[in-house]
Design a protein around this motif. Structure first.
Motif, PDB file in Angstrom:
ATOM      1  N   GLY A 281       0.807  -1.226   0.000  1.00 39.48           N
ATOM      2  CA  GLY A 281       0.000   0.000   0.000  1.00 39.48           C
ATOM      3  C   GLY A 281       0.837   1.271   0.000  1.00 39.48           C
ATOM      4  N   GLY A 282       1.761   1.365  -0.936  1.00 38.64           N
ATOM      5  CA  GLY A 282       2.647   2.535  -1.014  1.00 38.64           C
ATOM      6  C   GLY A 282       4.069   2.123  -0.691  1.00 38.64           C
ATOM      7  N   MET A 283       4.809   1.699  -1.732  1.00 38.82           N
ATOM      8  CA  MET A 283       6.120   1.068  -1.546  1.00 38.82           C
ATOM      9  C   MET A 283       7.140   1.937  -0.812  1.00 38.82           C
ATOM     10  SD  MET A 283       7.257  -1.993  -2.799  1.00 38.82           S
ATOM     11  CE  MET A 283       6.851  -2.249  -4.509  1.00 38.82           C
ATOM     12  N   THR A 284       7.129   3.262  -1.061  1.00 39.86           N
ATOM     13  CA  THR A 284       8.193   4.101  -0.498  1.00 39.86           C
ATOM     14  C   THR A 284       7.879   4.605   0.916  1.00 39.86           C
ATOM     15  OG1 THR A 284       7.246   6.037  -1.592  1.00 39.86           O
ATOM     16  CG2 THR A 284       9.002   4.874  -2.761  1.00 39.86           C
ATOM     17  N   LYS A 285       6.679   4.285   1.428  1.00 39.15           N
ATOM     18  CA  LYS A 285       6.351   4.700   2.797  1.00 39.15           C
ATOM     19  C   LYS A 285       7.225   3.912   3.778  1.00 39.15           C
ATOM     20  CE  LYS A 285       1.425   5.329   1.688  1.00 39.15           C
ATOM     21  NZ  LYS A 285       0.069   4.801   1.949  1.00 39.15           N
ATOM     22  N   LEU A 286       7.742   4.606   4.772  1.00 37.08           N
ATOM     23  CA  LEU A 286       8.595   3.917   5.747  1.00 37.08           C
ATOM     24  C   LEU A 286       7.819   2.894   6.576  1.00 37.08           C
ATOM     25  CD1 LEU A 286      11.076   6.670   7.006  1.00 37.08           C
ATOM     26  CD2 LEU A 286      11.552   4.703   5.561  1.00 37.08           C
TER      27      LEU A 286
ATOM     28  N   LEU B 126      17.637  -7.351   0.713  1.00 35.30           N
ATOM     29  CA  LEU B 126      18.563  -8.185   1.501  1.00 35.30           C
ATOM     30  C   LEU B 126      18.642  -9.619   0.977  1.00 35.30           C
ATOM     31  CD1 LEU B 126      17.586  -6.926   5.081  1.00 35.30           C
ATOM     32  CD2 LEU B 126      19.736  -6.439   3.877  1.00 35.30           C
ATOM     33  N   GLY B 127      17.778  -9.960   0.030  1.00 31.72           N
ATOM     34  CA  GLY B 127      17.804 -11.306  -0.557  1.00 31.72           C
ATOM     35  C   GLY B 127      17.146 -12.377   0.293  1.00 31.72           C
ATOM     36  N   TYR B 128      16.325 -11.961   1.256  1.00 28.53           N
ATOM     37  CA  TYR B 128      15.727 -12.940   2.171  1.00 28.53           C
ATOM     38  C   TYR B 128      14.600 -13.754   1.524  1.00 28.53           C
ATOM     39  CZ  TYR B 128      18.282 -10.596   5.982  1.00 28.53           C
ATOM     40  OH  TYR B 128      19.263 -10.064   6.799  1.00 28.53           O
ATOM     41  N   PHE B 129      13.905 -13.181   0.540  1.00 30.63           N
ATOM     42  CA  PHE B 129      12.885 -13.973  -0.170  1.00 30.63           C
ATOM     43  C   PHE B 129      13.561 -15.123  -0.908  1.00 30.63           C
ATOM     44  CE2 PHE B 129      10.341  -9.821  -0.536  1.00 30.63           C
ATOM     45  CZ  PHE B 129       9.490 -10.151   0.505  1.00 30.63           C
ATOM     46  N   LYS B 130      14.629 -14.792  -1.650  1.00 26.23           N
ATOM     47  CA  LYS B 130      15.347 -15.817  -2.422  1.00 26.23           C
ATOM     48  C   LYS B 130      15.949 -16.869  -1.503  1.00 26.23           C
ATOM     49  CE  LYS B 130      16.321 -13.242  -6.628  1.00 26.23           C
ATOM     50  NZ  LYS B 130      17.296 -12.433  -7.380  1.00 26.23           N
ATOM     51  N   ALA B 131      16.438 -16.432  -0.340  1.00 26.71           N
ATOM     52  CA  ALA B 131      17.029 -17.377   0.614  1.00 26.71           C
ATOM     53  C   ALA B 131      16.007 -18.416   1.079  1.00 26.71           C
ATOM     54  CB  ALA B 131      17.589 -16.628   1.819  1.00 26.71           C
ATOM     55  N   GLU B 132      14.729 -18.043   1.033  1.00 30.33           N
ATOM     56  CA  GLU B 132      13.657 -18.976   1.419  1.00 30.33           C
ATOM     57  C   GLU B 132      13.126 -19.759   0.217  1.00 30.33           C
ATOM     58  OE1 GLU B 132      12.596 -19.857   4.319  1.00 30.33           O
ATOM     59  OE2 GLU B 132      13.762 -18.412   5.485  1.00 30.33           O
ATOM     60  N   GLY B 133      13.732 -19.545  -0.965  1.00 30.13           N
ATOM     61  CA  GLY B 133      13.267 -20.240  -2.167  1.00 30.13           C
ATOM     62  C   GLY B 133      11.987 -19.658  -2.733  1.00 30.13           C
ATOM     63  N   LEU B 134      11.763 -18.374  -2.478  1.00 32.04           N
ATOM     64  CA  LEU B 134      10.552 -17.709  -2.979  1.00 32.04           C
ATOM     65  C   LEU B 134      10.896 -16.724  -4.092  1.00 32.04           C
ATOM     66  CD1 LEU B 134       8.850 -16.821   0.445  1.00 32.04           C
ATOM     67  CD2 LEU B 134       8.107 -18.607  -1.129  1.00 32.04           C
ATOM     68  N   ASP B 135      10.050 -16.660  -5.097  1.00 30.29           N
ATOM     69  CA  ASP B 135      10.174 -15.664  -6.162  1.00 30.29           C
ATOM     70  C   ASP B 135       9.031 -14.670  -5.922  1.00 30.29           C
ATOM     71  OD1 ASP B 135      10.386 -14.144  -8.429  1.00 30.29           O
ATOM     72  OD2 ASP B 135       9.716 -15.703  -9.811  1.00 30.29           O
ATOM     73  N   VAL B 136       9.353 -13.544  -5.279  1.00 34.87           N
ATOM     74  CA  VAL B 136       8.324 -12.579  -4.879  1.00 34.87           C
ATOM     75  C   VAL B 136       8.364 -11.347  -5.772  1.00 34.87           C
ATOM     76  CG1 VAL B 136       7.567 -11.023  -3.042  1.00 34.87           C
ATOM     77  CG2 VAL B 136       8.259 -13.361  -2.479  1.00 34.87           C
ATOM     78  N   GLU B 137       7.209 -10.995  -6.301  1.00 31.75           N
ATOM     79  CA  GLU B 137       7.078  -9.746  -7.052  1.00 31.75           C
ATOM     80  C   GLU B 137       6.316  -8.766  -6.178  1.00 31.75           C
ATOM     81  OE1 GLU B 137       5.328  -7.945 -11.277  1.00 31.75           O
ATOM     82  OE2 GLU B 137       4.554  -9.849 -10.516  1.00 31.75           O
ATOM     83  N   LEU B 138       6.904  -7.591  -5.944  1.00 37.10           N
ATOM     84  CA  LEU B 138       6.261  -6.546  -5.155  1.00 37.10           C
ATOM     85  C   LEU B 138       5.620  -5.523  -6.088  1.00 37.10           C
ATOM     86  CD1 LEU B 138       9.044  -5.865  -2.479  1.00 37.10           C
ATOM     87  CD2 LEU B 138       6.984  -7.257  -2.176  1.00 37.10           C
ATOM     88  N   LEU B 139       4.351  -5.251  -5.876  1.00 40.64           N
ATOM     89  CA  LEU B 139       3.652  -4.217  -6.646  1.00 40.64           C
ATOM     90  C   LEU B 139       3.222  -3.121  -5.672  1.00 40.64           C
ATOM     91  CD1 LEU B 139       1.321  -6.477  -8.843  1.00 40.64           C
ATOM     92  CD2 LEU B 139       3.540  -5.523  -9.467  1.00 40.64           C
ATOM     93  N   SER B 140       3.161  -1.875  -6.138  1.00 40.94           N
ATOM     94  CA  SER B 140       2.796  -0.775  -5.256  1.00 40.94           C
ATOM     95  C   SER B 140       1.446  -0.190  -5.627  1.00 40.94           C
ATOM     96  CB  SER B 140       3.864   0.325  -5.307  1.00 40.94           C
ATOM     97  OG  SER B 140       3.606   1.308  -4.331  1.00 40.94           O
ATOM     98  N   GLN B 141       0.642   0.058  -4.604  1.00 42.26           N
ATOM     99  CA  GLN B 141      -0.683   0.669  -4.763  1.00 42.26           C
ATOM    100  C   GLN B 141      -0.786   1.722  -3.667  1.00 42.26           C
ATOM    101  OE1 GLN B 141      -3.315   1.407  -6.751  1.00 42.26           O
ATOM    102  NE2 GLN B 141      -3.727  -0.742  -7.164  1.00 42.26           N
ATOM    103  N   PRO B 142      -0.939   3.015  -4.027  1.00 42.27           N
ATOM    104  CA  PRO B 142      -0.815   4.061  -3.006  1.00 42.27           C
ATOM    105  C   PRO B 142      -1.795   3.990  -1.840  1.00 42.27           C
ATOM    106  CG  PRO B 142      -1.580   4.974  -5.100  1.00 42.27           C
ATOM    107  CD  PRO B 142      -1.174   3.572  -5.363  1.00 42.27           C
TER     108      PRO B 142
END
Length: 345
Positions: free
Chosen positions: A45-50, A61-77
């Protein structure tokens, strides 16, 4: 004869080695197939929000890949739009506010928070400098236009509650959806809104430029308790309960990845964390981003668990004005689970 036997033996050895190599190759290929990361799409819900920093930081940090996950992040304000994408099945998870899980249960939809990032909203009600003379508190918002990220969003929930606490009904002011980041700043500067709710780093940008002042500060536990009467678990990872029932392995991997990030946030400085983020997150003023991040670090949970007093506070807030929730029986145990974060070592 001896020589011929040696040639034959060598031929057998080569054939055996070749078949072994083929067997190893096949098993490596099968292993590679088995290890192919599972594709998951998460709407933020707004990628750049802290408040939602853990989403992108986990990827960096590569933590998704370390778990064997291929994650795509999409932003919606606005979180309400992210919620709609989840319900439509377009995404598997949302990084948004926990309060949506209560609101949705009241509407007959079941979603569950499985990792809690923020024990407080991290939201600030900002008043435009030109309106600051007439708006000293939320009791003064009658007849004013108040900015929110979207109608039905968590910012609109909180705005209505804060006004109601001061005796101002929602019919006495106008809520205007203005999004976040630059669109929120533009709305303040152009005086399309008198005040509005936003997060870091937008808060620090407005304070630095002098275009707005703080009216209600919910970036800290103390400020949130003063405003809302308790902790208010906010930014979290939530999924549809039906999806969770069939994807416990993926949920456990997501929980591990995010808890590692939360631990990273509590063991590294704001400068070190900012260094992990893409340059477009802080633009030309990295120092402002770092100081905003430093001010925000205490809001993150260290373990992803739901604060004990949190769900009750959120229900109290929503039940005060939200017609969907008011007077309804809400089973809070169905709105979140600590099961997955509890498994993280």
């Amino acid at each position: 004869m001896k020589h011929g036997f040696g040639v034959a033996t060598r031929a057998v050895r080569i054939a055996v080695a070749a078949s072994l190599a083929l067997g190893v190759g096949a098993s490596v290929a099968n292993g590679a197939r088995a290890a192919e990361p599972e594709k998951l799409t998460i709407m933020v819900g707004g990628m750049t929000k802290l408040i939602y920093l853990p989403a992108r930081l986990t990827e960096q940090l590569g933590y998704f890949k370390a778990e064997g996950l291929d994650v795509e992040l999409l932003s919606q304000p606005a979180g309400v739009d992210a919620e709609n994408e989840l319900l439509a099945g377009a995404v598997q998870a949302v990084v948004g506010f926990y309060d949506h899980s209560i609101d949705l249960q009241a509407k007959g939809k079941e979603v569950k928070a499985i990792v809690v990032f923020g024990q407080v909203p991290g939201e600030v009600e900002m008043v435009g400098s030109k309106a600051a003379g007439s708006i000293k508190s939320m009791a003064d918002v009658k007849g004013k236009t108040l900015g929110v990220t979207g109608l039905g969003s968590s910012t609109s929930f909180l705005t209505q509650y804060l006004a109601r606490l001061q005796g101002v009904a929602s019919s006495q002011y106008t809520l205007l959806p203005v999004g976040a980041d630059n669109s929120f700043i533009a709305a303040i500067k152009q005086e399309r809104i008198d005040a509005g709710m936003t997060t870091e780093p937008t808060v620090s940008q407005l304070l630095k430029s002098g275009d707005a002042r703080v009216l209600v500060d919910m970036r800290s536990v103390e400020g949130t308790r003063a405003a809302l009467g308790g902790t208010y678990p906010a930014s979290s990872l939530y999924v549809q309960s039906a999806w969770l029932d069939g994807h416990k392995d993926e949920a456990a991997k997501l929980a591990r990845a995010f808890v590692r990030t939360l631990q990273y946030l509590h063991t590294h400085s704001a400068d070190e964390i900012a260094a992990q983020m893409p340059k477009d997150y802080y633009g030309s003023d990295k120092q402002l981003y770092v100081s905003a991040l430093k001010a925000s670090l205490p809001m993150y949970t260290a373990d992803g668990k739901m604060p004990a007093d949190g769900p009750g506070t959120v229900l109290k807030v929503l039940g005060a004005f939200n017609p969907s929730v008011k007077g309804k029986h809400i089973d809070l145990s169905r709105t979140y689970t600590n099961d997955f974060v509890n498994q993280v070592k």
